[in-house]
Write an enzyme that holds these catalytic residues in place. Structure first.
Site, PDB file in Angstrom:
ATOM      1  N   SER A 193      -6.325   0.711   7.670  1.00 18.02           N
ATOM      2  CA  SER A 193      -6.131  -0.674   8.050  1.00 18.02           C
ATOM      3  C   SER A 193      -5.706  -1.582   6.900  1.00 18.02           C
ATOM      4  O   SER A 193      -5.350  -2.738   7.113  1.00 18.02           O
ATOM      5  CB  SER A 193      -7.423  -1.228   8.666  1.00 18.02           C
ATOM      6  OG  SER A 193      -8.475  -1.235   7.710  1.00 18.02           O
ATOM      7  N   LYS A 209      -7.062  -7.982   0.686  1.00 13.83           N
ATOM      8  CA  LYS A 209      -7.037  -7.675   2.116  1.00 13.83           C
ATOM      9  C   LYS A 209      -7.738  -8.768   2.911  1.00 13.83           C
ATOM     10  O   LYS A 209      -8.755  -9.321   2.484  1.00 13.83           O
ATOM     11  CB  LYS A 209      -7.709  -6.323   2.350  1.00 13.83           C
ATOM     12  CG  LYS A 209      -7.662  -5.821   3.785  1.00 13.83           C
ATOM     13  CD  LYS A 209      -8.323  -4.445   3.889  1.00 13.83           C
ATOM     14  CE  LYS A 209      -8.310  -3.915   5.303  1.00 13.83           C
ATOM     15  NZ  LYS A 209      -8.929  -2.560   5.402  1.00 13.83           N
ATOM     16  N   SER A 213      -9.311   3.821   5.325  1.00 19.01           N
ATOM     17  CA  SER A 213      -8.394   2.681   5.395  1.00 19.01           C
ATOM     18  C   SER A 213      -7.770   2.254   4.078  1.00 19.01           C
ATOM     19  O   SER A 213      -6.931   1.356   4.060  1.00 19.01           O
ATOM     20  CB  SER A 213      -9.100   1.475   6.028  1.00 19.01           C
ATOM     21  OG  SER A 213      -9.274   1.694   7.404  1.00 19.01           O
TER      22      SER A 213
END
Length: 476
Positions: free
Chosen positions: A156, A81, A180
């Site tokens: 996210s 990420k 997330s």
């Protein structure tokens, strides 16, 4: 030569196949990059590819050829990420403030992946600094759901979930400060695990004061895996968990932490479940799928009871705690210097005037919630809820227009996940089916303090009840 594509295998099986020279790490990496090239023009899961990926793979092959030791993830392709620092590889945190930022060091988890022989394919898209449940920012195109590109994959950790769902990589790292990892796992139909707080150390993320935006969420943030199965997540956690001197909150990981329990041992556990935690509005299809999962699980495990801790709606609490742990001064100064306006949830946190009394009240409320939940989890081994209140919705929006026919605030679709962040309890999202129009549905498993292995083991039991070989995108 095995008949299956290497990307159909689990992490342990894939690493073993590479170690045994059934495939070369180079060929596996080439297959990944080929699939990324074919699919990511529509999905936008990746925001930056690592140009050294093939060289990393060739080094693994060289070491194998010379009989040198390789790690447990030797040759396994991994995505990271874009909130997690990667030395020498652009890391934007999804923000124009860091559009060209190249970290000077790897995050601890990336160091551990590399030491284990994993191949870093690239960085995956995220909302700005992780503020939001979707994959939208002003640096890269919005990430799309592989099941339907008109929809969001959730966030996210949007790009990580999309990359795993589309079978571009078998493992992607996400971060989770309020859901997330579990939210995009649910909306994208993959497995996502938020381990116990401190189980996976974080640095520099959350803790390097030099970088406003990156340095927030310290008491809420976790790093964990997104994979296709609980077993794969357990294998990944065996590599990235364990204490570090750079994270004062990190905790030990015993040698057998990630060996999943025999399903028979779970027959003695007590499981609580709730479709709404007493306050949430949940889509009828999600609730029906959840109730069906509970019914099937009840046929396997007897002690399943409809109840929940009386914590109430915690949406406002998350907002205040995030504001408390955000470097508001640093971000406003940096944005002003660059002439950049920060919007969305982050922008609203920066624009509001907060008082010390608000922050104190939030800390006391968090203690109340922790104490209520601890007492409740003293009676039950697990708490099951839906992962989200609805399936995926239109991309580039912050939430569905309505749920169950009711107009609600944009954040009302994620009522279940923040509880595990406030308490630090381990929690995972497990796929349990689809809506009638093909959107994935996830079930959240939350476990007792430090019982990560139990969460993974129960998740594996639930997986077996809902096994499917249905994946989005072209066949491998």
């Amino acid at each position: 030569m095995p008949k299956k594509s290497p990307l159909e295998l689990g992490l342990r099986q894939l690493s073993q196949a590479i170690t045994e020279r059934q495939w070369s790490a180079r060929d596996v990496t080439a297959a990944v990059l080929s699939r990324v090239e074919a699919l990511d023009c529509d999905l936008h899961a990746f925001c930056t590819l690592d140009e050294t990926a093939m060289a990393q793979a060739e080094d693994i092959d060289r070491r194998l050829g010379e009989g040198l030791p390789v790690g447990p993830l030797a040759g396994v392709p991994v995505a990271v990420k874009d909130l997690i620092s990667t030395q020498g590889l652009r890391t934007t945190f999804g923000s124009r403030l860091y559009a060209d930022f190249v970290p000077e060091r790897d995050d601890i988890v990336v160091e551990r992946l590399k030491a284990a022989g994993a191949i870093i394919i690239g960085k995956t898209n995220t909302s700005e600094f992780g503020y939001g449940g979707i994959g939208h920012n002003h640096v890269f195109p919005t990430t799309r759901n592989p099941w339907n590109t008109a929809l969001t994959p959730g966030g996210s950790s949007a790009g990580s979930a999309a990359a795993v769902a589309a079978r571009m990589v078998p493992l992607a790292l996400g971060s989770d400060g309020g859901g997330s990892i579990r939210i995009p796992a649910s909306l994208s139909g993959v497995f996502g695990m938020k381990p116990s707080w401190g189980r996976v150390p974080l640095f520099p993320g959350c803790r390097d004061e030099r970088y406003p935006g990156q340095s927030g969420w310290e008491s809420l943030e976790h790093i964990g895996p997104l994979t296709r199965t609980a077993a794969d997540a357990a294998f990944a956690l065996s590599v990235i968990s364990g204490p570090s001197s750079l994270d004062r909150y990190s905790i030990p990981s015993q040698a057998d932490d990630w060996i999943l329990k025999d399903p028979g041992t779970l027959k003695n556990v007590r499981i609580a479940y709730s479709c709404d935690l007493g306050f949430a509005v949940v889509d009828p299809e999600v609730c029906a799928a959840f109730e069906n999962a509970i019914k099937q699980l009840g046929a396997v495990i007897d002690a399943v009871e409809c109840t929940h801790p009386t914590v109430g709606n915690t949406e406002g609490l998350l907002d205040t705690l995030v504001a408390l742990e955000t470097d508001r001064v640093g971000l406003k100064s940096m944005a002003s210097d660059r002439g950049i306006k920060l919007d969305g949830w982050l922008g609203s946190i920066l624009e509001r005037t907060w008082s010390a009394d608000q922050f104190t009240a939030a800390l006391m409320e968090r203690k109340r919630i922790i104490n209520i939940t601890a007492k409740f989890m003293g009676e039950f081994d697990f708490l099951l809820t839906p992962s989200t209140a609805t399936g995926a919705f239109a991309a580039d929006t912050y939430g569905p227009a309505e749920i169950a026919g009711r107009s609600l605030p944009p954040s009302a679709w994620v009522p279940f996940s923040a509880l595990a962040n406030f308490t630090g309890l381990p929690a995972a999202s497990v796929p349990i089916g689809f809506t009638t129009d093909g959107r994935p549905i996830g079930l959240q498993v939350m476990g007792r303090h430090l019982d990560d292995r139990g969460v993974l083991s129960l998740s594996a039991v639930i997986e077996k009840l809902f096994q499917h070989d249905r994946w989005p995108g072209p066949p491998l």
